[in-house]
Design a protein around this motif. Sequence first.
Motif, PDB file in Angstrom:
ATOM      1  N   LEU A  17      48.448  92.227  25.545  1.00 40.17           N
ATOM      2  CA  LEU A  17      48.455  90.924  26.208  1.00 40.17           C
ATOM      3  C   LEU A  17      47.030  90.460  26.496  1.00 40.17           C
ATOM      4  O   LEU A  17      46.699  89.291  26.270  1.00 40.17           O
ATOM      5  N   THR A  18      46.193  91.359  26.956  1.00 44.15           N
ATOM      6  CA  THR A  18      44.810  90.970  27.255  1.00 44.15           C
ATOM      7  C   THR A  18      44.066  90.560  25.987  1.00 44.15           C
ATOM      8  O   THR A  18      43.296  89.598  26.003  1.00 44.15           O
ATOM      9  N   LYS A  19      44.314  91.254  24.895  1.00 42.28           N
ATOM     10  CA  LYS A  19      43.669  90.902  23.627  1.00 42.28           C
ATOM     11  C   LYS A  19      44.164  89.552  23.114  1.00 42.28           C
ATOM     12  O   LYS A  19      43.392  88.758  22.590  1.00 42.28           O
ATOM     13  N   ALA A  20      45.443  89.300  23.286  1.00 44.26           N
ATOM     14  CA  ALA A  20      46.030  88.051  22.776  1.00 44.26           C
ATOM     15  C   ALA A  20      45.606  86.832  23.592  1.00 44.26           C
ATOM     16  O   ALA A  20      45.548  85.724  23.061  1.00 44.26           O
ATOM     17  N   THR A  21      45.300  87.042  24.869  1.00 46.19           N
ATOM     18  CA  THR A  21      45.035  85.897  25.746  1.00 46.19           C
ATOM     19  C   THR A  21      43.587  85.774  26.193  1.00 46.19           C
ATOM     20  O   THR A  21      43.191  84.738  26.715  1.00 46.19           O
ATOM     21  N   GLY A  22      42.823  86.848  26.042  1.00 46.55           N
ATOM     22  CA  GLY A  22      41.444  86.822  26.514  1.00 46.55           C
ATOM     23  C   GLY A  22      41.316  87.005  28.019  1.00 46.55           C
ATOM     24  O   GLY A  22      40.233  86.867  28.576  1.00 46.55           O
ATOM     25  N   ARG A  23      42.404  87.305  28.687  1.00 47.79           N
ATOM     26  CA  ARG A  23      42.382  87.565  30.136  1.00 47.79           C
ATOM     27  C   ARG A  23      42.171  89.058  30.366  1.00 47.79           C
ATOM     28  O   ARG A  23      42.337  89.873  29.470  1.00 47.79           O
ATOM     29  N   THR A  24      41.851  89.416  31.598  1.00 49.07           N
ATOM     30  CA  THR A  24      41.610  90.824  31.924  1.00 49.07           C
ATOM     31  C   THR A  24      42.890  91.501  32.426  1.00 49.07           C
ATOM     32  O   THR A  24      43.836  90.837  32.846  1.00 49.07           O
ATOM     33  N   LYS A  25      42.858  92.818  32.411  1.00 46.91           N
ATOM     34  CA  LYS A  25      43.964  93.577  32.987  1.00 46.91           C
ATOM     35  C   LYS A  25      44.098  93.265  34.475  1.00 46.91           C
ATOM     36  O   LYS A  25      45.200  93.168  35.001  1.00 46.91           O
ATOM     37  N   THR A  26      42.961  93.103  35.135  1.00 47.10           N
ATOM     38  CA  THR A  26      42.969  92.775  36.561  1.00 47.10           C
ATOM     39  C   THR A  26      43.690  91.461  36.821  1.00 47.10           C
ATOM     40  O   THR A  26      44.458  91.341  37.776  1.00 47.10           O
ATOM     41  N   PHE A  27      43.453  90.474  35.967  1.00 45.19           N
ATOM     42  CA  PHE A  27      44.126  89.178  36.107  1.00 45.19           C
ATOM     43  C   PHE A  27      45.640  89.365  36.108  1.00 45.19           C
ATOM     44  O   PHE A  27      46.340  88.857  36.976  1.00 45.19           O
ATOM     45  N   TYR A  28      46.149  90.112  35.127  1.00 49.21           N
ATOM     46  CA  TYR A  28      47.596  90.296  35.022  1.00 49.21           C
ATOM     47  C   TYR A  28      48.153  91.223  36.101  1.00 49.21           C
ATOM     48  O   TYR A  28      49.266  91.005  36.592  1.00 49.21           O
ATOM     49  N   ALA A  29      47.391  92.221  36.499  1.00 48.18           N
ATOM     50  CA  ALA A  29      47.843  93.104  37.583  1.00 48.18           C
ATOM     51  C   ALA A  29      47.969  92.305  38.876  1.00 48.18           C
ATOM     52  O   ALA A  29      48.943  92.442  39.617  1.00 48.18           O
TER      53      ALA A  29
END
Length: 70
Positions: A17-29
């Motif tokens: 998901l992070t690779k597909a969106t350019g967001r960080t793991k922290t963002f999604y957590a």
Amino acid sequence: MLAIRLPSKLEDRLENLTKATGRTKTFYARKAIVAPLDNLEDLCLAEQRLLDNRAGRSESVSLKHYGLAD
């Protein structure tokens, strides 16, 4: 600061998901924690209000008071 271990399948999904969106793991957590935490806080408040009401420490207010009744 918070450190958690995730099952490898979940870690892989998060990484994809992070690779597909350019967001960080922290963002999604953070996103995964905030909404359920808001709901838990609301639930705890409602439970406390119910207990207070049943114990006579607070009073009920009719919805008519707010113009919300039938």
